[in-house]
Design a protein around this motif. Structure first.
Motif, mmCIF file in Angstrom:
data_model
loop_
_atom_site.group_PDB
_atom_site.id
_atom_site.type_symbol
_atom_site.label_atom_id
_atom_site.label_comp_id
_atom_site.label_asym_id
_atom_site.label_seq_id
_atom_site.Cartn_x
_atom_site.Cartn_y
_atom_site.Cartn_z
ATOM 1 N N MET A 50 60.755 44.657 3.564
ATOM 2 C CA MET A 50 59.460 45.301 3.475
ATOM 3 C C MET A 50 59.346 45.969 2.098
ATOM 4 N N SER A 51 58.215 45.775 1.489
ATOM 5 C CA SER A 51 57.997 46.386 0.175
ATOM 6 C C SER A 51 56.749 47.257 0.211
ATOM 7 N N ASN A 52 56.492 47.938 -0.884
ATOM 8 C CA ASN A 52 55.322 48.806 -0.963
ATOM 9 C C ASN A 52 54.017 48.026 -0.982
ATOM 10 N N ASP A 53 54.079 46.708 -1.223
ATOM 11 C CA ASP A 53 52.873 45.884 -1.275
ATOM 12 C C ASP A 53 52.522 45.252 0.073
ATOM 13 N N ASP A 54 53.350 45.435 1.109
ATOM 14 C CA ASP A 54 53.095 44.839 2.426
ATOM 15 C C ASP A 54 51.925 45.536 3.114
ATOM 16 N N TRP A 55 51.150 44.732 3.831
ATOM 17 C CA TRP A 55 50.025 45.250 4.584
ATOM 18 C C TRP A 55 50.515 45.756 5.940
ATOM 19 N N VAL A 56 49.926 46.823 6.388
ATOM 20 C CA VAL A 56 50.273 47.405 7.679
ATOM 21 C C VAL A 56 48.978 47.648 8.440
ATOM 22 N N THR A 57 49.012 47.285 9.688
ATOM 23 C CA THR A 57 47.857 47.555 10.549
ATOM 24 C C THR A 57 48.232 48.679 11.508
ATOM 25 N N ILE A 58 47.397 49.680 11.587
ATOM 26 C CA ILE A 58 47.632 50.804 12.486
ATOM 27 C C ILE A 58 46.573 50.748 13.579
ATOM 28 N N LEU A 59 47.028 50.693 14.807
ATOM 29 C CA LEU A 59 46.127 50.664 15.953
ATOM 30 C C LEU A 59 46.119 52.028 16.625
ATOM 31 N N THR A 60 44.957 52.493 16.965
ATOM 32 C CA THR A 60 44.822 53.719 17.730
ATOM 33 C C THR A 60 44.250 53.338 19.085
ATOM 34 N N LEU A 61 44.974 53.662 20.141
ATOM 35 C CA LEU A 61 44.556 53.288 21.493
ATOM 36 C C LEU A 61 44.104 54.516 22.261
ATOM 37 N N GLU A 62 43.185 54.287 23.160
ATOM 38 C CA GLU A 62 42.691 55.350 24.004
ATOM 39 C C GLU A 62 42.765 54.882 25.448
ATOM 40 N N VAL A 63 43.295 55.703 26.319
ATOM 41 C CA VAL A 63 43.374 55.356 27.740
ATOM 42 C C VAL A 63 41.978 55.504 28.330
ATOM 43 N N THR A 64 41.458 54.408 28.869
ATOM 44 C CA THR A 64 40.136 54.463 29.497
ATOM 45 C C THR A 64 40.236 54.544 31.010
ATOM 46 N N ARG A 65 41.332 54.012 31.552
ATOM 47 C CA ARG A 65 41.524 54.082 32.998
ATOM 48 C C ARG A 65 43.014 53.937 33.271
ATOM 49 N N ALA A 66 43.583 54.934 33.887
ATOM 50 C CA ALA A 66 45.004 54.886 34.215
ATOM 51 C C ALA A 66 45.173 54.228 35.577
ATOM 52 N N ILE A 67 46.087 53.299 35.644
ATOM 53 C CA ILE A 67 46.383 52.661 36.918
ATOM 54 C C ILE A 67 47.761 53.135 37.336
ATOM 55 N N GLY A 68 47.816 53.780 38.438
ATOM 56 C CA GLY A 68 49.066 54.302 38.969
ATOM 57 C C GLY A 68 48.804 54.873 40.339
ATOM 58 N N ARG A 69 49.836 55.220 41.039
ATOM 59 C CA ARG A 69 49.661 55.718 42.409
ATOM 60 C C ARG A 69 48.866 57.018 42.394
#
Length: 98
Positions: A1-20
């Protein structure tokens, strides 16, 4: 990895939790559970199958109770059938509890 590599940052938001949940439904509505139980031929009596089918047709426990039992008190019976169907679906591996 170098300083010229592209990075994608994803920000996720919980819209519906599935659990008991407290009612044991694991985040699915009674109508969703009824649909799955009918689709996967969960072992049940003809009366239970009729109750689940009416729940799917009406789209709510309250409406199905009025149609089937002419009373809101029928909700208890419908919820009992839905809980049994959920347990069968979990045993069959259709729904998993994380």
């Amino acid at each position: 990895m170098s300083n010229d590599d592209w990075v994608t940052i994803l920000t996720l938001e919980v819209t519906r939790a599935i659990g008991r949940r407290d009612d044991g439904s694991i985040g699915l509505s009674p109508v969703d559970i009824a649909r799955l139980a009918l689709r996967y031929n969960v072992p049940m009596s003809d009366e239970e199958r009729r109750i689940l089918q009416e729940l799917v047709n009406e789209g709510s426990v309250r409406k199905a109770a009025i149609k089937l039992f002419n009373s809101f008190k029928g909700r208890v019976v419908i919820r009992r059938v839905v809980r049994r169907a959920l347990k069968h679906l979990m045993r069959m591996g259709v729904i998993t509890d994380y």
